[in-house]
Design a protein around this motif. Structure first.
Motif: not given
Length: 514
Positions: A69-76
């Motif tokens: 998901g978008p926030h999971a991606l940016i978290g990585q």
């Protein structure tokens, strides 16, 4: 184009889109300065403090933290820890004679509409593809040769699955429901329309089917509370920007964007609302976390012809009438969820008090309210212009309209959740006029633009090569998840246009692999 050792990037507005772009560019080695006119970060997803309560200014529901998901991606990408906790059900929908809890397994929805399993199965398939394409970094609409090439790569990587969904790109959700034999099912259509109004800013007869399938997928992918309020997402990004050497400066009102020889050279800034002193901040690239109207105004005579034509014909989206309520927790009726949607009637338009969304701070988050209390945000979609007409006519007309809407919202909640009114300890009301004052958004508009056609959505380009839009005005638009996807795209575009010799590059592909 040559490379630079360091380049100055100015971001106007500390919304989630602007902050995400700023953090990515700071990590890549750019000199980043975020200018925020208000006193806190987050914009439409900010949280403000009042009499011991932490109220969400706009958005109250967070999604996009699921795998890829978008926030999971940016978290990585940024090595972030989001202060979130999932809750299920996502919310409860109160129809006139029916209650439906939206859960990840969709159990109550399937039970409530036994004729619709094929519709929901197809919705899941379309949404899964939508999330995959987003995670792969599909740049839509493509703005240059590099993005067009990336679009082809993403399409080929999902071939032939993506071919099977092409017909949905030319239909509305209502067309799709009609093919499923559900178009005359009043409760089902009302339920669909109510969910789409929240997540897509329009109803099934207008929203694009492919986009609508993804917009209807929020509960299935998971809804989250943010500790301390929605503004906690912005706080994490601000801390990251600072740790990377960037700046986020508050009470900095941008009054103009300087353009020379067709290129942005800097911005003009005043501190606070009343300062007569105007300062200039030079920039090699400017990112505007603004609406097209606000950008056009800041550019003045230097606004590109295409942008001028756009704002001349563009219709404002929805605004919101909001109640910020402090309640005594011990006097609340027993509730099965923290979010509730009330639909007053099965017919007629939604919004304007006929559909109401209520969000309570979670009982576990004691930072949100004084001891023994909870913070509540209650909203209804509303057209912005009538509020401005009312205040222009007379302040008493405006206040009477606010009182009318306040009573209507509380009455709808009381019908769905009897006894709620007796728990109220504090009540604040706000209209699009209020929202414009505190956020600076054009007419107090919130939520971006309805996506009625995938071929008429807006990308980040502005007509000036070193100036980009970010936020809910560009595709995919609404929600913190949507603006995060747009921010990743904008940051990548800046790196192509203004490359650094020592820049740290990143890609969707690397994030999804990890």
């Amino acid at each position: 184009m040559g490379t630079n050792n360091s380049s100055r990037v100015v971001v106007i507005g500390a919304g989630i889109g602007g902050l995400t772009t700023a953090a990515l560019l700071a990590q890549a080695g750019y000199q980043v300065t975020v200018l925020e006119a208000g006193t806190y970060a987050g914009g439409s997803a900010g949280t403000f403090l009042h009499q011991g309560y932490r109220f969400d200014a706009g958005a109250t529901v967070a999604g996009g933290f699921h795998t890829n998901g978008p926030h999971a991606l940016i978290g990585q990408m940024l090595d972030l820890e989001w202060p979130v906790r999932q809750h299920d059900p996502a919310w409860v929908v109160h129809l006139p004679e029916q209650q439906i809890a939206l859960t990840q397994n969709n159990e109550e929805v399937l039970a409530a509409f036994p004729d619709a399993p094929d519709f929901w199965q197809q919705q899941h398939r379309l949404a899964e593809l939508g999330w995959k394409l987003a995670a792969a970094g599909m740049p839509w609409p493509p703005g240059d040769a590099a993005e067009f090439s990336q679009l082809i790569r993403v399409g080929l990587s999902h071939f032939p699955e993506d071919l099977r969904v092409i017909p949905y790109a030319f239909q509305t959700v209502a067309d799709w429901a009609k093919r499923s034999g559900l178009h005359e099912h009043r409760n089902f259509r009302r339920f669909l329309d109510a969910q789409l109004l929240i997540s897509a800013q329009t109803t099934s007869d207008r929203v694009n089917a492919l986009w609508g399938a993804t917009a209807l997928d929020l509960a299935r992918q998971g809804v989250y509370h943010v500790a301390g309020g929605m503004g906690g997402l912005a706080d994490v990004l601000v801390d990251k920007i600072h740790s990377l050497g960037g700046q986020v400066i508050y009470r900095q009102r941008v009054t103009g964007i300087d353009v020379e020889a067709g290129q942005v050279t800097g911005v003009r800034v005043r501190k606070g609302r009343r300062s007569p002193v105007e300062q200039r901040l030079p920039a090699d690239f400017v990112i505007a976390n603004l609406t097209p109207w606000s950008l056009d105004q800041l550019l003045g005579d230097d606004s590109p012809t295409r942008l001028q034509r756009e704002v001349a014909h563009l219709q404002p989206g929805w605004g919101a009438f909001v109640l910020h309520v402090g309640v005594r927790a011990g006097q609340l009726p027993k509730l099965t969820a923290d979010h509730h949607q009330m639909i007053a009637h099965l017919d007629g338009p939604l919004g304007e008090g006929n559909s109401v969304f209520m969000s309570l701070s979670p009982a576990w988050d004691t930072s949100r309210a004084p001891d023994g209390h909870r913070a509540v945000t209650i909203t209804t979609h509303t057209r912005t212009q009538p509020w401005w007409d009312a205040i222009a006519q007379d302040s008493s007309v405006y206040e009477a309209r606010k009182a009318e809407y306040t009573a209507l919202l509380l009455d709808n909640i009381e019908r769905a959740i009897p006894g709620f009114a007796r728990s109220i300890d504090l009540l604040l009301s706000g209209s699009p006029v209020t929202y414009q004052f505190y956020t600076g958004r054009y007419q107090g508009m919130v939520g971006g633009f309805p996506i009625t056609s995938l071929f008429r959505v807006r990308g980040p380009r502005t007509g000036i090569s070193n100036l980009r839009l970010v936020g809910d005005s560009i595709f995919p638009g609404q929600s913190t998840a949507g603006v995060t996807l747009g921010a990743i795209r904008v940051a990548a575009g800046v790196q192509r246009h203004l490359p650094l010799r020592t820049a740290q590059t990143y890609s969707f592909r690397e994030a999804t692999r990890s």
